[in-house]
Design a protein around this motif. Structure first.
Motif, short mmCIF file in Angstrom:
data_model
loop_
_atom_site.label_atom_id
_atom_site.label_comp_id
_atom_site.label_asym_id
_atom_site.label_seq_id
_atom_site.Cartn_x
_atom_site.Cartn_y
_atom_site.Cartn_z
N LEU A 30 34.61 49.76 32.25
CA LEU A 30 36.13 50.17 32.02
C LEU A 30 35.89 51.80 32.34
N GLY A 31 35.07 52.35 31.65
CA GLY A 31 34.30 53.92 31.08
C GLY A 31 34.52 54.25 32.74
N VAL A 32 33.69 53.33 33.38
CA VAL A 32 32.69 54.01 34.77
C VAL A 32 34.42 54.09 35.36
N GLN A 33 34.98 53.11 35.18
CA GLN A 33 36.21 52.80 36.45
C GLN A 33 37.62 54.01 35.66
N GLY A 34 37.17 53.95 34.67
CA GLY A 34 38.68 54.76 33.80
C GLY A 34 38.26 56.53 34.68
N GLU A 88 39.27 60.71 38.49
CA GLU A 88 38.99 62.38 38.77
C GLU A 88 39.64 61.89 40.61
N THR A 89 39.80 60.34 41.34
CA THR A 89 40.26 60.41 42.58
C THR A 89 41.51 59.15 42.44
N GLY A 90 41.96 59.03 41.75
CA GLY A 90 42.95 58.05 42.69
C GLY A 90 42.89 56.72 42.09
N ARG A 91 41.85 56.39 42.43
CA ARG A 91 41.31 54.97 42.97
C ARG A 91 40.49 53.88 42.13
N ILE A 92 40.13 52.87 42.79
CA ILE A 92 39.45 52.57 41.70
C ILE A 92 38.54 51.15 43.02
N THR A 93 37.17 51.91 42.71
CA THR A 93 37.04 51.20 44.21
C THR A 93 35.86 49.32 43.44
#
Length: 155
Positions: free
Chosen positions: A72-76, A81-86
């Protein structure tokens, strides 16, 4: 802010389920630079008393819970930073998270990663994020209408 409950809760003066910190009073909408933080009790997890008993017995802590905490921290961070979640989470984090889930990382490594990500999230929330201050509500509403029309197979 720390990811562990406040001191008066840790030492048992107050019962702890969750802790909410807001820079704005309740009922006032948060804006740029404001912080909304909910901290759920990690004390039980740190003591190894919560979570999945089979994982705690095997690894000394709930590796699945720890993996999700770090994920969850990585995705947050990625989102701010990018406006996206990969999806799935890209390398090198994907391998790191798998290793954590499989008990190849320690509880201390998980907590260090989570703390580092929490600090980065705090920086991003306080203004380092390149995202606009307000969402483009018009674009989002139009996209939602188009999605429904496609699902309903209407022109």
């Amino acid at each position: 802010m720390s990811g562990v409950e406040p001191p008066d809760h840790v030492i048992g003066l107050k019962r702890f389920e969750q802790y909410i910190f807001r820079t704005q009073p309740e009922g006032v909408r948060s804006g740029p630079g404001d912080l909304d933080l909910t901290v759920y009790s990690l004390r039980k997890w740190l003591r190894g008393k919560a979570g999945r008993p089979e994982l705690i017995e095997k690894y000394g802590f709930d590796t699945k819970f720890a993996m999700h905490m770090v994920r969850l921290g990585v995705q947050g961070v990625e989102l701010l930073e990018t406006g996206r979640i990969t999806l799935p989470v890209p390398e090198p984090w994907l391998g790191w998270l798998r290793d954590l889930r499989q008990g190849k990382k320690t509880r201390e490594e998980a907590l260090e990663a989570a703390e580092s990500l929490e600090h980065r999230l705090d920086e991003l929330v306080r203004g380092a994020s390149p995202l606009p201050e307000e969402p483009d509500a018009g674009w989002a509403d139009a996209w939602l209408v188009r999605a429904y029309l496609r699902a309903w197979k209407m022109p």
